[in-house]
Write a protein that holds these residues in place. Structure first.
Motif: not given
Length: 187
Positions: A14-21, A117-128, A159-167
């Protein structure tokens, strides 16, 4: 007690959740999505009405949504916004007739499912990221989603993959003291 809580994975998530635009073209498959939705659907839900549903948009679905958004906004060219992620999950408040649970509470449940769902997707490694806007309540967009007369679109989870090296997008820490108050002694 609080030390044990702050070490818990759910607290950390929960504390680490961020939006991945910005996300990559990878997305969870339907089976992974179904497992995550089954867990997200466990939010608090007065009378267990389940006043929500989710619509999965992939591929050409996103193009049709872009055309509906353009129609809603009076544009001649389809919106490219739905193309910013390979998977969009439309969040729908699907209101149930009941004297016990008000409409606003049912919408809160649908919002809770989307957030979980957004938390779970983020925790599963997806950008949301959750996108809304004026077109969410337009007739053209409602028709494109096949919404019933007792339904409203609350927005989409992109929802998509988190880009390598992106924040992820930055979020300022929450100063909880500003948001937690006590009931006044006298009204």
């Amino acid at each position: 007690m609080i030390d044990a809580l702050t070490d818990h994975p759910a607290f950390a998530a929960a504390r680490a959740r961020r939006s991945w635009s910005k996300v990559t073209d990878e997305a969870p498959d339907r089976d992974e999505l179904l497992a995550l939705i089954a867990a997200a659907g466990r939010v608090a839900d007065h009378s267990a009405l389940r006043p929500w549903r989710l619509i999965e948009l992939r591929g050409a679905d996103r193009t049709r949504l872009g055309a509906a958004i353009a129609k809603a906004e009076g544009d001649s060219k389809p919106s490219t916004k739905p193309m910013r992620a390979p998977l969009l999950i439309a969040v729908v408040a699907s209101y149930r007739k009941t004297d016990k649970v008000p409409r606003w509470e049912q919408e809160a449940v649908a919002s809770g499912v989307a957030h979980m769902l957004s938390l779970l997707l983020d925790e599963a490694g997806w950008g949301v990221f959750w996108r809304t806007g004026s077109s969410t309540r337009s007739k053209a967009v409602a028709k494109a989603h096949g919404l019933g007369k007792n339904e409203e679109l609350l927005g989409w989870l992109y929802v998509g993959g988190k880009p390598a090296g992106a924040r992820a997008g930055r979020r300022k820490p929450v100063d909880a003291k500003k948001f937690l108050t006590r009931m006044p002694k006298k009204a």
